[in-house]
Design an enzyme around this catalytic site. Sequence first.
Site: not given
Length: 605
Positions: A395-396, A399
């Site tokens: 997820h990170e 980003h």
Amino acid sequence: MYIIRRITMAIPERSELNPAFTWALEDLYSCDEAWQADFDWDKDYLKTVKAYEGRLGESAKLLLRYLELSDEIEVVFDKLANYAYRRADEDTRDSGPQAMCAQLTNFLTQLSTASSFATNEILAIPDETLEQFYKDLPGLEVYRRHLDNIRRRRAHILSPAEEKLLAMAGELSENPDNIFSMLNDADMKFADAVDAQGNPHALTHGTYIPMMHGSDRTLRKSAFDNLYAVYGQYRNTLAATLAAQAKQLWFFAQARKYPSALAAALDRTEVPEAVYHNLIAAVRENLPKMYRYVGLRKKLLGVEELHFYDLYADMVGDVEMKFPFEEAKEIALKALAPLGSDYGNILKEGFEERWIDVYENAGKRSGAYSAGTKVHPFVLLNYHDTLNDLFTLVHEMGHALHSELSNWNQPTVYSDYVIFVAEVASTCNEALLMEYLLKNTTDKKERAYLINYFLEQFRTTLYRQTMFAEFEEKINQLAQNGEGITADVCCALYRQLNQDYFGPDIVVDDAIALEWARIPHFYYNYYVYQYATGYAAAIALSRRILKEGEPAVEDYLKFLRGGSSLPPIELLKLAGVDMSTADPINQALALFDELIGELEELLTD
């Protein structure tokens, strides 16, 4: 099976960590002293900015110089800010980085005040004059979208004196959120929850959700009842605080000549109001799928009555999936391989070049985030080898690579993406990871566990956040209509929404009608809907990538490279998703229904 048991260890001090698992802040500054020297030097920008006041409309050359100066300041202070705030997050007990952050915040406030003339001066330039500027100086053309975006809001920009008054009132507008935070985070104390053996367990905001996930139903009910008993005591104060939030949003919307608080909030990110309303309508049309899931949960838990304290309980059980960090990186590279070799190479660079601060240490900020910079992104984790940690990693990094690709491919003025699309890349990575794990597991129970994890993401993100969005809009409509926002009104409205969204197979406990009182997102000004739209877009994108391959990947990379060079809806269209329609939401919820069917087969045959 990915099962490795981790021995619980004492949390180490920062100095005890292996540097290989800490982020490379030296890529920004070699030490705090180097940061301080740079910061002291860069204070001269204050005088430089003030020199342009009253002159932006004089010539194309002066306007371009000012815009380029603004970009330069953005790059310089982005570097300063990222070093200071990342250092502060390494150990929140260390006063040195906190002082650096305070210095920086104070100066940036001065800089913002010094540059406040720019918007009104840009608005004051006649259209024909600005068009002539573009002809006189082609280099100004790169800023056309930026200038147009300022000027399109001309009807909502007030006179300098009025703008000053609104700025003075700005701090007051933060009071509802501040009051809620102090009451919720600092003042509220809860009685211990008691388990089936009569043992007490400390109940806090941090322990509540883990208790809800636990298998001890007595403990879950006790935690649920004790938590909401306290919110019940403060229900009138919390309703008054929420009413103040809605009223201040309506005040500023009216002051800026918007027809509603929703219109004011969405205009900032160029999102049509229809997107908000389409989301709610589409999710409501798909509520029977949620009812099916709730019915399955009731059946699998084997309870006569399903209550809201049963919604998070594990339906599969006896599955423990552990992923040491080195293994997690390999899985991430394989799971995200469908995004192509270029994406994979950047991801590998992030792993090898210490973009990530991996493990917990004493005093380290909790949670996880990614912070994009011109140098490279910095990702904070508190990794503990769990399935959730594996998903947090991808997820990170979603980003991070979104930031990296935007920074590489856009000029500074368009290098950052708006919040509406912020969760798309991260959630797309999660969806691709889930598809990879499901494809590569042969264990029936492990597959059921993964599907249940996936279904819970749908429930908590697409359904629940949409319910929040509907509640937020209804509360703001009450304020705009001059109607009272009382605890009774909030509870009745929230209770009805829970009945609507979760259906007939769950008991709508009296306590759940108070849940609105503990949700901080209702103070974030129409923020929550973006979790749901971002999730729907990400599911649609991941399915297209896996189905169509290279053409879909190239479209998706155009989106990741796009920054804010187009309105967010147009950027997503580049990737092949049209969020101005309900199609992505319906497609995502069709997958939700499909997964429910598979879980039924796995666990009930």
